[in-house]
Design an enzyme around this catalytic site. Structure first.
Site, PDB file in Angstrom:
ATOM      1  N   GLU A 315       0.804  -1.224   0.000  1.00 33.62           N
ATOM      2  CA  GLU A 315       0.000   0.000   0.000  1.00 33.62           C
ATOM      3  C   GLU A 315       0.843   1.283   0.000  1.00 33.62           C
ATOM      4  O   GLU A 315       0.582   2.206   0.755  1.00 33.62           O
ATOM      5  CB  GLU A 315      -0.955  -0.017   1.215  1.00 33.62           C
ATOM      6  CG  GLU A 315      -1.903  -1.202   1.191  1.00 33.62           C
ATOM      7  CD  GLU A 315      -2.853  -1.255   2.380  1.00 33.62           C
ATOM      8  OE1 GLU A 315      -4.049  -1.501   2.154  1.00 33.62           O
ATOM      9  OE2 GLU A 315      -2.395  -1.074   3.532  1.00 33.62           O
TER      10      GLU A 315
HETATM   11  C1  ACM Z   1      -2.105  -5.647   3.880  1.00 31.25           C
HETATM   12  O1  ACM Z   1      -3.181  -6.151   4.234  1.00 31.25           O
HETATM   13  N1  ACM Z   1      -2.011  -4.360   3.642  1.00 31.25           N
HETATM   14  C2  ACM Z   1      -0.935  -6.463   3.683  1.00 31.25           C
END
Ligand code: ACM
Length: 733
Positions: A315
């Site tokens: 992310e």
């Molecule tokens: C995640 O769930 N951002 C690895």
């Protein structure tokens, strides 16, 4: 039913049991189910003279495991155990194996329980530790005291990487929470503890080199280096690897509170109090960032003996890099045009640092970019396709997609997901070897130290079975039976997934009795993270003290009620219990309502209690129609179904699971919906038995036989049975 069960057992005695569907939980209450088992008639007594003898290789780790095992059996049985003269269980270990648990080490064991004695053989100490857990699960009270069934078990794991990731950042998880979960992990033969240690909301490990990481980025909630050593040793004793995760280059806000110079934008920064994906990211263009990481990784690498080191990588939204002039200039100089390629550059530098400190990189599937070192392991969370892609490119790969415990799915849904399904099904045998296993993920936005056990257990045991047991161990009915068993034994290993519920409900009801809340909680299910994301709750300082936090993700009570309703096909024995339960539901609202008037935290669940009362009344009416074999009034079934749809809508972030058995009851009364024919196969014998039973109408029986028969055969091969049933139905009506 009972007769049939006995018959199957009789032919199975002494035969190889290669599938959990062939055996009842009462016979082999094991989870994960072993690769091979042969049950024979007989019992080994487990009493106060129970003693373990060690033959072959022995060391402190094995002796400690035996001591823990005896103490656990003593807790589980309530029997004080003083060593007797002769060993009841002989353990023969061939060699030490890896001292620090290692990927791919031999975990196999052979356990033989005879009426006079048991023996456990394993090549390594870790294998012996796995076998002791199997033995502990087999001990049950019998007519003459505690006993274990006589059985021969050959067992080994299907995948070498079977883990739990725990987020100790978003809510703080003290060492005691970690240790009790390590005990429970060992009980179901999991072997990787992935410790999520840094994120936007905190940096949770003491760094002596960079003390401001925790001084300014942890609210005082962090593990000292002594804590880390203690947890690593604790896990090591139980055959569990510990892999730390320091999430970077995104999810790093907490680092920047004390060290803003590491960030892509000047700051100042504060610990993030909300949940989500945030822009702050490491400045990957400055050499000083890599010097810092060199120091930090060096320090942390020395604390964690496992060769794998998790760098997160998930992310990264790239906004901070796009908005930084110096980073954009750096990108131009290096002919990098996208954030993804910038991250690939960062990963390349990171990988070299890890290599310098003797570590192998593992990251979330976003790190799967160009030029990634082959040894890097990919943890797939966004879908199963990245798992296969990683394996094709020669990386080791671990599946987490489908194993997110924070979504609070039923155990059966996680259980149905196999690392070798989906795109991985098309891999060559060589590529398939790169699929190392899986890891369940417990993200902690909506859990804290008080509630985390009930969000992990017992559902994690179903995932543990998926990763340990043979691929064809897939029967959800058998899984649930054994899960209920293991759930109880897990409490004796120390996790508080069951025992934490009552104090939480007592706190909610205080100073009144929590009885009405308990009735409601027993048939309710908490919504997972997707059902809880809202503005009011999207922050770390929101208390987790509501009904939804106490309520479990999956109602065991409702599952047993569903089975009771289904049993009406062949027997009316369950009717009194069903009536008592439905009557209790109908009356519970009146008991709960005054609690809600005086109490903010209970007030929000009063509508839920009203829904339960309505469901109870619908169920009672259905039961009456079934018992008296009356047809439902015209339109009644449809009307009740619509009403049940309404009652099932979440209230106060809780789903009223009680609706499910009531829906089944209503369907039992109603005409046979053709859609049900599609559901399951059926056998003519149980149709006949059901039709002959006084409490059933033929339509009910056909309905239920179809619904309850859990054969996995394809429908078209069973069409003749459906036709036969329809013919019987016509001749009867
Ligand atoms: C995640 O769930 N951002 C690895």
């Amino acid at each position: 039913m009972l007769v049939a069960r006995r018959f199957h057992l009789a032919i199975r005695i002494g035969t190889l049991i290669a599938s959990s569907a062939m055996v009842s939980a009462a016979e082999l209450p094991l989870m994960p189910f072993p690769s091979k088992a042969i049950v024979s008639e007989g019992r080994l007594r487990v009493d106060s003279s129970f003693r373990v003898g060690l033959n072959g290789y022995s060391d402190l780790r094995l002796m400690a495991a035996v001591d823990r095992f005896v103490a656990r059996v003593s807790r589980q049985t309530g029997i004080p155990m003083l060593p007797g003269k002769a060993a009841t269980l002989e353990v023969e270990c061939k060699e030490r194996g890896s001292l620090v648990p290692a990927l791919g080490e031999d975990e196999s064991y052979h356990l033989e329980i005879r009426p006079d004695q048991a023996s456990l053989e394993a090549r390594t100490v870790t294998g012996a530790i796995r076998g002791l857990e199997t033995f502990a699960q087999l001990i049950r009270p019998g007519p003459d005291g505690f006993q274990a069934p006589t059985v021969t078990i050959e067992d080994r794991p299907r995948f070498p990487w079977r883990g739990l990731m725990l987020d100790a950042v978003r809510h703080w998880m003290p060492v005691s929470v970690i240790e009790r979960n390590l005990d429970a992990m060992a009980a179901v033969k999991l072997n990787v503890f992935h410790w999520h240690l840094s994120d936007d909301q905190g940096f949770r490990v003491e760094s002596r080199r960079y003390p401001r990481l925790t001084q300014m980025g942890s609210d005082g909630n962090f593990y000292t280096q002594a804590d880390v050593r203690q947890v690593v040793a604790y896990a090591q004793d139980r055959g569990i690897r510990v892999i730390p995760e320091f999430d970077m280059p995104g999810h790093t806000t907490a680092w920047f509170v004390g060290y803003p110079e590491l960030a892509s934008a000047p700051g100042p920064y504060a610990i993030e109090r909300k949940w989500g994906v945030f822009a702050p990211s490491l400045d990957l263009s400055r050499e000083a960032t890599y010097s810092f990481l060199d120091g930090l990784i060096g320090e942390m690498a020395a604390l964690f003996p496992d060769p794998y080191f998790h760098v997160g990588g998930d992310e990264v939204d790239g906004a901070a890099w796009r908005q930084s002039r110096s980073i954009q200039a750096f990108a131009r100089d290096h002919q990098i045009t996208t954030s993804r390629d910038l991250q690939a550059y960062f990963n390349h530098r990171l990988q070299k640092l890890l290599q310098k400190h003797g570590k192998i990189m593992i990251g979330w599937d976003e790190v799967l970019g160009p030029g990634l070192a082959r040894e890097t392991v990919i943890q797939s969370w966004r879908g199963q396709a990245s798992l296969a892609e990683a394996a094709v490119r020669g990386h080791g790969a671990v599946l987490s997609f489908g194993y997110y415990l924070d979504q609070l799915w039923p155990a059966s849904r996680h259980y149905a997901i196999d690392p070798l399904d989906g795109a991985a099904g098309d891999l060559t045998p060589e590529q398939t070897k790169n699929i190392l296993g899986g890891e369940a993920c417990m993200w902690s936005e909506y859990v804290n130290a008080e509630t985390v056990d009930s969000r992990i257990w017992p559902r994690l045991a179903a995932i543990a079975e998926r990763l340990w047991s043979p691929r064809d161990v897939t029967d959800a009915g058998s899984m649930y039976e054994r899960l209920e068993n293991v759930s109880r034994t897990l409490e004796w290993t120390g996790v508080e997934h069951q025992s934490a519920l009552e104090p939480m409900l007592d706190r909610l009801a205080s100073p009144r009795s929590s009885h009405a809340l308990r009735v409601l909680a027993g048939v309710s299910e908490a919504l997972g993270i997707e059902g809880r994301r809202n503005l009011a709750e999207n922050a770390s300082l929101v208390p987790l003290n509501r009904f939804v936090d106490a309520v479990r993700p999956e109602s065991e009570r409702v599952r047993t009620l569903e089975l009771a309703v289904k049993s009406l096909t062949t027997s009316s024995a369950a009717i009194p219990e069903l009536r008592a339960t439905l009557t209790e539901w109908a009356a519970n609202e009146a008991e709960l309502r005054p609690l809600g008037e005086a109490n903010l935290l209970v007030a929000e669940v009063v509508p839920l209690a009203t829904h339960l009362a309505v469901a109870g009344r619908i169920g009672l009416r259905a039961l009456e129609l079934i018992e008296t074999k009356q047809p439902a009034p015209g339109g009644w079934v449809e009307e009740q179904s619509r009403e049940l749809d309404r009652l099932e809508q979440p209230t106060a972030q809780v789903r009223l699971a009680a609706v499910r058995p009531v829906r089944l009851l209503v369907a039992t009364v109603g005409p046979l919906p053709t859609a049900r024919l599609r559901l399951q196969a059926l056998d003519s014998a149980s149709v006949r038995r059901g039709i002959e039973h006084p409490c059933n109408t033929p339509a009910t029986v056909l309905n239920w036989t179809i619904e309850t028969n859990r054969s996995t055969m394809r429908l078209n091969s069973k069409l003749w049975v459906v036709r036969l049933a329809a013919r019987m139905l016509r001749s009867h009506e």
